[in-house]
Structures are given as C-alpha cells and as structure tokens.
Design an enzyme around this catalytic site. Structure first.
Site, mmCIF file in Angstrom:
data_model
loop_
_atom_site.group_PDB
_atom_site.id
_atom_site.type_symbol
_atom_site.label_atom_id
_atom_site.label_comp_id
_atom_site.label_asym_id
_atom_site.label_seq_id
_atom_site.Cartn_x
_atom_site.Cartn_y
_atom_site.Cartn_z
ATOM 1 N N ASP A 44 0.834 -1.203 0.000
ATOM 2 C CA ASP A 44 0.000 0.000 0.000
ATOM 3 C C ASP A 44 0.871 1.255 0.000
ATOM 4 O O ASP A 44 0.611 2.208 -0.740
ATOM 5 C CB ASP A 44 -0.916 -0.018 1.226
ATOM 6 C CG ASP A 44 -1.770 1.232 1.327
ATOM 7 O OD1 ASP A 44 -2.630 1.440 0.462
ATOM 8 O OD2 ASP A 44 -1.551 2.020 2.269
ATOM 9 N N GLU A 116 -1.946 -5.518 -3.483
ATOM 10 C CA GLU A 116 -1.007 -4.710 -2.701
ATOM 11 C C GLU A 116 0.093 -5.583 -2.104
ATOM 12 O O GLU A 116 1.274 -5.199 -2.096
ATOM 13 C CB GLU A 116 -1.758 -3.970 -1.590
ATOM 14 C CG GLU A 116 -2.657 -2.859 -2.095
ATOM 15 C CD GLU A 116 -3.445 -2.191 -0.987
ATOM 16 O OE1 GLU A 116 -3.688 -0.978 -1.087
ATOM 17 O OE2 GLU A 116 -3.817 -2.884 -0.007
#
EC number: 3.1.26.3
Length: 224
Positions: A44, A116
C-alpha cells in the site's frame, strides 16, 4: 498447489523466492502461521508513492489538491480490484473453504489486498524500481486514459455548488434500502432537494450510489 507460474507470466515477474509469492497470496482465513496482511501494508505504501510520483510528473501544472484527488481515484479498493481481476488474481489466492463459499474470490477487498501484497513482495525481493515498473504497467494497462476529467468524477460536489448557488439548498442523500448477500451488498440511495426526490441510484457502496444519483440529477438539470 496453484499454478502460480501463470500469475508470474501475467505480472511479467518471476519470483526467486516462491514462498514470498505464496505468502502474498495467503488470506488470513487460510489459518496458516502467516498471511498477507503485513505485505499488504508495505505494498500500500509502495503504490501510494509510485502513483504520487507518476502523477507529479504527468500533471506538472496541476495543483496539490487536484493531484490528491487523482491519486485517490487510482489508489483505492475498486481500482486495485479491477487490476486484480485483469490478472485473474482470485484464482490464485489461498483462503478457507468458508471464505471461498462466501464469494471470497470475487470480494474487491480481498482482491485489492492481495494485489497490494504482491507489489509489497516484489519490492522486498527486487527493490522499489522493479516494483514501480510493474505497478505502473498494470495501472496504465487498466487505466489507459489517466485524465483528471475521467478519473475525478465528483458529481456530488458539482451538484452542491450548483444548487447552493441557484437556490441556496444542499442536496440530501437518503438510504432507501440495503439488500443482497454480504459480499455483493447493494445500496439504493435517493437524492432529495428541497424536500423532493430528484434522483435515485443503486450501487455496491453508498458513496458510489450517491455519486451516481448526483450524476443523474446533473443530467436532469442539463449541467452535464
């Protein structure tokens, strides 16, 4: 064992440490001693920086506020789930039978988290520049027209500016109903203006339904 080589081909990256990729593909429901949450946290952060830097250079004349809106339009669960689906990522995620039976392989949150985690894993193994190259290729493939007018569809703000300016009223959004199973929940939203219903829309989240209703209202007002 899932055929992760197919996934590597789609990513155009071959992991030296296959266990790292398996780690990135392991959902917490799978009840192993590890899951992909920490890699998701790292990925992320990597994606946030990658997209931020990309937009900084691509839209060199845009203000910080516009760049933030653009990044928010790209760095989110819906966008990442779209990219994950282009990789058929759901086929490769390890999860419990119960989660899979509950539609886990199609859940945007699980798909987004796994994407992610994979970017985080690539960053760990090959470094930031490698992760950046792969991330940008996936983003540009799935969003070929990265344009402010296309990505930033903030119909609610536009409608509010018009209604406040013309009649001094702020639109209100009321949830009419929520229906469907948890993994495919739908929300029906009614847009009210001056006590009257102006538009209604259904979508997979309240925010999306509100934006759709605002768009319909703008079309009725001839503002689109």
């Amino acid at each position: 064992m899932k055929n992760i080589e197919k996934l590597e081909q789609s990513l155009t990256y071959e992991f030296k440490d296959k266990n790292l990729l398996i780690h990135a593909l392991t959902h917490k429901s799978f009840k192993k001693s590890y899951n992909n949450e920490r890699l998701e946290f790292l990925g992320d952060a990597v994606l946030d920086l990658v997209v931020g830097e990309y937009l900084f250079h691509k839209f060199a004349k845009d203000a910080e506020g516009d760049l933030s809106k653009l990044r928010a339009a790209l760095v989110n669960e819906k966008s990442f789930a779209k990219i994950a689906n282009s990789l058929n990522l759901g086929d490769f995620i390890f999860m419990s039978v119960a989660e899979e039976n509950n539609g886990g392989k199609e859940k945007p949150s699980i798909l987004s988290d796994a994407l992610e985690a994979i970017i985080g894993a690539i960053h760990l193994e090959a470094g930031f520049e490698f992760a950046k190259t792969i991330a940008l290729r996936l983003i540009e493939k799935n969003f070929p027209q990265i344009d402010a007018k296309i990505l930033i569809k903030d119909y609610k703000t536009k409608l509010q500016e018009i209604t406040q300016g013309k009649i001094g009223q702020t639109p209100q959004y009321e949830t009419v109903r929520a229906f469907g199973p948890d993994h495919l929940k739908q929300f029906e939203i009614a847009l009210m203006l001056d006590g009257k219903e102006l538009a209604r829309a259904i979508a997979g989240s309240k925010k999306e339904a509100q934006q759709m209703a605002a768009k319909i209202a703008l079309e009725k007002l001839g503002a689109l």
